[in-house]
Design a protein around this motif. Structure first.
Motif, PDB file in Angstrom:
ATOM      1  N   ASN A 173      22.210  47.379  23.658  1.00  0.00           N
ATOM      2  CA  ASN A 173      21.795  48.543  22.864  1.00  0.00           C
ATOM      3  C   ASN A 173      21.353  49.699  23.737  1.00  0.00           C
ATOM      4  OD1 ASN A 173      21.865  47.100  20.260  1.00  0.00           O
ATOM      5  ND2 ASN A 173      20.197  45.916  21.154  1.00  0.00           N
TER       6      ASN A 173
ATOM      7  N   ARG B  83      18.743  52.889  23.391  1.00  0.00           N
ATOM      8  CA  ARG B  83      17.738  53.536  22.562  1.00  0.00           C
ATOM      9  C   ARG B  83      17.620  54.964  23.051  1.00  0.00           C
ATOM     10  NH1 ARG B  83      16.722  47.997  22.302  1.00  0.00           N
ATOM     11  NH2 ARG B  83      17.372  48.260  24.450  1.00  0.00           N
TER      12      ARG B  83
ATOM     13  N   SER C  51      21.985  46.328  27.919  1.00  0.00           N
ATOM     14  CA  SER C  51      23.266  45.635  27.942  1.00  0.00           C
ATOM     15  C   SER C  51      23.919  45.618  26.553  1.00  0.00           C
ATOM     16  CB  SER C  51      23.084  44.202  28.415  1.00  0.00           C
ATOM     17  OG  SER C  51      22.376  44.170  29.615  1.00  0.00           O
TER      18      SER C  51
ATOM     19  N   LYS D 107      19.821  33.134  14.298  1.00  0.00           N
ATOM     20  CA  LYS D 107      18.770  33.026  15.325  1.00  0.00           C
ATOM     21  C   LYS D 107      17.539  33.830  14.913  1.00  0.00           C
ATOM     22  CE  LYS D 107      18.981  35.698  18.974  1.00  0.00           C
ATOM     23  NZ  LYS D 107      19.282  36.292  20.283  1.00  0.00           N
TER      24      LYS D 107
ATOM     25  N   GLN E  25      20.655  40.336  27.820  1.00  0.00           N
ATOM     26  CA  GLN E  25      21.369  39.630  28.882  1.00  0.00           C
ATOM     27  C   GLN E  25      20.587  39.541  30.176  1.00  0.00           C
ATOM     28  OE1 GLN E  25      25.169  41.546  29.269  1.00  0.00           O
ATOM     29  NE2 GLN E  25      25.848  40.831  27.268  1.00  0.00           N
TER      30      GLN E  25
HETATM   31  N1  LIG Z   1      14.051  38.687  15.462  1.00  0.00           N
HETATM   32  C1  LIG Z   1      14.684  38.314  16.555  1.00  0.00           C
HETATM   33  N2  LIG Z   1      14.620  37.027  16.968  1.00  0.00           N
HETATM   34  C2  LIG Z   1      15.255  36.626  18.073  1.00  0.00           C
HETATM   35  N3  LIG Z   1      15.974  37.450  18.862  1.00  0.00           N
HETATM   36  C3  LIG Z   1      16.067  38.735  18.496  1.00  0.00           C
HETATM   37  C4  LIG Z   1      15.433  39.241  17.344  1.00  0.00           C
HETATM   38  N4  LIG Z   1      15.685  40.574  17.252  1.00  0.00           N
HETATM   39  C5  LIG Z   1      16.463  40.891  18.318  1.00  0.00           C
HETATM   40  N5  LIG Z   1      16.698  39.792  19.049  1.00  0.00           N
HETATM   41  C6  LIG Z   1      17.521  39.696  20.258  1.00  0.00           C
HETATM   42  O1  LIG Z   1      17.158  40.699  21.167  1.00  0.00           O
HETATM   43  C7  LIG Z   1      18.262  40.953  22.038  1.00  0.00           C
HETATM   44  C8  LIG Z   1      18.417  42.456  22.179  1.00  0.00           C
HETATM   45  O2  LIG Z   1      17.313  42.901  22.887  1.00  0.00           O
HETATM   46  P1  LIG Z   1      17.292  44.324  23.567  1.00  0.00           P
HETATM   47  O3  LIG Z   1      17.765  45.328  22.604  1.00  0.00           O
HETATM   48  O4  LIG Z   1      15.939  44.488  24.180  1.00  0.00           O
HETATM   49  O5  LIG Z   1      18.388  44.119  24.714  1.00  0.00           O
HETATM   50  P2  LIG Z   1      19.088  45.226  25.629  1.00  0.00           P
HETATM   51  O6  LIG Z   1      18.057  46.217  26.084  1.00  0.00           O
HETATM   52  O7  LIG Z   1      20.296  45.761  24.971  1.00  0.00           O
HETATM   53  O8  LIG Z   1      19.594  44.320  26.809  1.00  0.00           O
HETATM   54  P3  LIG Z   1      19.102  44.101  28.321  1.00  0.00           P
HETATM   55  O9  LIG Z   1      17.628  44.382  28.385  1.00  0.00           O
HETATM   56  O10 LIG Z   1      19.448  42.690  28.564  1.00  0.00           O
HETATM   57  O11 LIG Z   1      19.920  45.048  29.144  1.00  0.00           O
HETATM   58  C9  LIG Z   1      19.479  40.310  21.392  1.00  0.00           C
HETATM   59  O12 LIG Z   1      19.791  39.130  22.086  1.00  0.00           O
HETATM   60  C10 LIG Z   1      18.979  39.987  19.984  1.00  0.00           C
HETATM   61  O13 LIG Z   1      19.610  38.848  19.457  1.00  0.00           O
END
Ligand SMILES: Nc1ncnc2c1ncn2[C@@H]1O[C@H](COP(=O)(O)OP(=O)(O)OP(=O)(O)O)[C@@H](O)[C@H]1O
Length: 703
Positions: free
Chosen positions: A104, A106, A102, A393, A333
């Motif tokens: 990022n 990779r 949602s 955060k 998200q």
């Molecule tokens: N050190 C940290 N402490 C707390 N939260 C973190 C930290 N590093 C990253 N995050 C959180 O991780 C989240 C991003 O995670 P991730 O990249 O796995 O999500 P995504 O794959 O894009 O989304 P989704 O899985 O919901 O589709 C963000 O909310 C970010 O604020």
């Protein structure tokens, strides 16, 4: 000179086992065992898998050197290993693994150690009319003074105090007052640009490009001239049908973002893509229409020669080098939970929850605002303020109760066109209450999250009887019954009649303090109990549940024409499950309860396997895994609800200190190197001829 002695290849033995198990999956596929009975069948036939595993072990043993006399043999072996490794490398360098999220994406070559992460966002130049409409738009979130928020915050604070008392942590009674009085008084300090260590390079839009992608889109000043609007194609794990007005634009944007990542980060020009293959990581409870659209885009827009898909949770276990675990993937998200047993996803254990790290960021911001956060102009609709709160955060939130005292921190606030301001501020329990919200998701702003689902893209339906076709799971359905108001009465009754486990009571209707719960007897599941004949009353209940579901969700004909008829004709829990999962209502199930519900589905088939899941939970994704001591808090909470002593639940650390946000991608790259991966490739010609029907033959799970 003898070749340098090599250590054992990481994960090899685990992967061999998985490889064998996956071969078995193909067998199951070939024998068309239906999805509902899949896991039971799989267990029944476990002896076959045992044989395969035994075979692999025998082969491995046969290869082991037995002593000095085997040195020559050993060297030959290493040559073979080297050769295999080189072949794998060469093969991997032609496969691009894509894990879209949602926030990022990779993306990287399977031969790379780590992927590149880019924000899954695109900025569009706005017309003057659009600029006007945006300035009149409602604020993106409710204020911290919202009564609903304050009410759940009260429960959260109560829970926090109980925990501190349980662990005999001293909490000074004036902690809050001292935070408030400090934060009220503190004033910012202006930092000249040359003293700012992390100055932001704001994106220059003076040439007025129509679109800007990724990181550069995030750094566009919000009041730039011309103005830009950010669009995130994926929201809460699904296509973003709220902000997009056409399917074409959404798919087009994803294609642009993928292409940008591939060309600028991997340095592969688009014209070369026909000589590459792609592995796409999809959700466990995937949406078939969306999977089809994505594959179509990979073939037609990006022109990959072959594409294969893998499920997120299975990839997570490959990345961690384990074959069985309860995978808890908390992203930005969405949160998904699935039990993986020997490389296979237990279909009924899959859970999807529309909350993640973004909700913690928003909650933390509100909690800090209630504590007189000194930066009064915080506006989370501005990307730079959102990024600031994310940084706060990441740096300061913790669930380690030993660290919860009044703390003094500082941060730099950066606004375009002005030098940075350095603020200092104090915190107390806010830094822990934020992440604890995963266990009190009523605090999140859930109402509109899935409101627009299926408004642009249809639901997948069966061409013959037009019933919904997406995968469903009993764990998800059971959570709906417990957490979606107005549906629970009828559905829960139906579930009881069908002996579907409702493992734990709703958190918000019952005190869930540590002390109280440890006195409770463990909740029993319907483990091992055969499903009884469904009494005739269940038929009526099903229809009633469907009606109340329609009323609760406002989705007309939630069961659909034929499905509704089927429901009236006889109890079809499957139809209802699908209808529930296709609604636009967000389940507000607490994370701990959702994990228990997921594992309960394994326990129902095999109690001991279920028990093992509780000892092998793994948290991946960025939303929770990076929060200090989160694993410990999760262990305590799951054990507490089960009525078990502390220490009986184990959340495993991420292997080799790997970044938990990359683990799923890593698993995708490991998968490419397994022999079984050869069976998942869909060629572009197959796709042209058969379209999404290929997936039924080419997935290592029942699609
Ligand atoms: N050190 C940290 N402490 C707390 N939260 C973190 C930290 N590093 C990253 N995050 C959180 O991780 C989240 C991003 O995670 P991730 O990249 O796995 O999500 P995504 O794959 O894009 O989304 P989704 O899985 O919901 O589709 C963000 O909310 C970010 O604020």
């Amino acid at each position: 000179m003898p070749p340098a002695k090599k250590g054992p290849k990481p994960f090899d033995s685990g992967l061999k086992r998985i490889d064998n198990k996956l071969k078995f999956t193909s067998f199951v596929q070939a024998n068309a065992i239906n999805q509902k009975n899949y896991y039971t069948e799989y267990l029944k036939r476990d002896d076959q898998a045992m044989i395969l595993r035994q075979l692999a072990e025998d082969l491995a043993r046969a290869k082991e050197p037995k002593g000095m006399e085997d040195a020559k043999h050993n060297e030959d072996e290493m040559d073979v290993d080297d050769k295999e490794e080189q072949e794998e490398e060469a093969y991997g360098s032609k496969v691009i693994v894509i894990h879209p999220g949602s926030r990022n994406i990779r993306i990287g070559l399977a031969s790379d150690t780590y992927p590149t992460t880019i924000p899954n966002v695109i900025a569009y130049k706005m017309s003057p009319t659009e600029v006007e409409q945006t300035s009149n738009a409602d604020p993106p979130s409710k204020p911290a003074s919202d009564p609903d928020f304050l009410q759940v915050k009260k429960q959260l604070s109560q829970e926090f105090k109980e925990r501190m008392r349980f662990y005999k942590r001293r909490v000074a009674s004036n902690s809050h007052d001292s935070v408030l009085s400090y934060n009220k008084r503190t004033t910012p300090e202006a930092i000249p640009d040359h003293n700012d260590p992390n100055r932001i390079e704001w994106t220059d839009v003076s040439t007025g490009p129509n679109i800007i992608v990724g990181e550069r889109a995030l750094n566009i000043p919000p009041l730039s001239n011309p103005r830009y609007r950010l669009l995130w194609p994926i929201k809460y794990g699904y296509f973003n049908e709220t902000d997009y007005k056409s399917t074409r634009q959404l798919i087009g944007d994803l294609s642009i973002i993928f292409e940008h990542a591939i060309s600028s980060e991997l340095n592969i020009p688009k014209k070369d893509l026909p000589s590459y293959s792609a592995i796409l990581v999809i959700s466990d409870l995937y949406d078939k229409v969306q999977v089809t659209e994505l594959l179509d885009m990979l073939f037609r827009e990006l022109q990959f020669s072959k594409v294969g898909i893998i499920q997120e949770s299975v990839a997570a276990t490959f990345g961690a080098g384990i074959s069985s675990a309860c995978v808890v993937d908390v992203g930005a998200q969405k949160t998904s939970i699935s039990c993986i047993d020997e490389g296979l996803c237990v279909v009924d254990s899959r859970v999807n929850l529309p909350y993640g790290g973004d909700d913690i960021t928003l909650t933390l911001a509100k909690l800090l605002q209630l504590s007189q956060f000194p930066y009064k102009d915080l506006n989370l609709s501005y990307q730079y303020d959102w990024a600031l709160m994310e940084e706060i955060k990441s740096k300061f939130s913790t669930t380690n109760d030993a660290e919860i005292t009044v703390q003094l921190y500082n941060f730099y606030q950066r606004t375009p066109g002005r030098s940075a301001r350095k603020y200092s501020f104090k915190t107390f329990d806010e830094v822990m209450l934020g992440p604890m919200s995963y266990f009190f998701p009523d605090i999140f702003e859930n109402e509109n999250k899935l409101k627009h689902r299926h408004t642009l893209f249809d639901r997948s339906s069966d061409i013959y009887d037009s019933t919904y076709n997406d995968p469903y799971s009993e764990a998800q359905t059971s959570l709906y019954a417990q957490y979606v108001p107005s549906v629970d009465a009828n559905l829960t009754q139906l579930q009881h009649q069908q002996q579907i486990s409702v493992s734990t009571p709703r958190a918000s209707t019952k005190s869930n303090s540590l002390a109280h719960l440890q006195d409770e007897t463990p909740t029993s599941s319907a483990a091992g109990t055969p499903a009884p004949e469904v009494p005739p009353a269940a038929t009526a209940n099903l229809s009633a549940a469907a009606a109340s579901l329609t009323a609760a969700t406002g989705v007309a004909g939630a069961l659909g024409g034929n499905a509704a008829t089927r429901a009236a004709a006889g109890p079809s829990f499957q139809a209802l499950s699908l209808a529930l999962m296709n609604t636009r209502v967000a389940i507000q199930a607490p994370l701990d309860q959702a994990i228990i519900e997921s594992i309960t589905q394994v326990s129902k088939v095999d109690e001991s396997r279920g028990k093992r899941m509780y000892e092998n939970i793994i948290v991946v994704g960025g939303g929770a895994a990076n929060i200090p001591a989160f694993n410990r808090l999760l262990e305590d909470r799951v054990a507490m609800w089960k009525g078990w002593s502390t220490g009986s639940v184990t959340v495993m650390p991420t292997p080799r200190d790997m970044d938990p946000t990359l683990l799923v991608w890593k698993g995708g790259s490991v998968f490419v190197k397994l022999k079984i991966a050869n069976e998942v490739w869909i060629g572009s010609r197959d796709w042209d001829l058969l379209g999404s029907r290929c997936l039924q033959y080419k997935c290592l799970f029942l699609y």
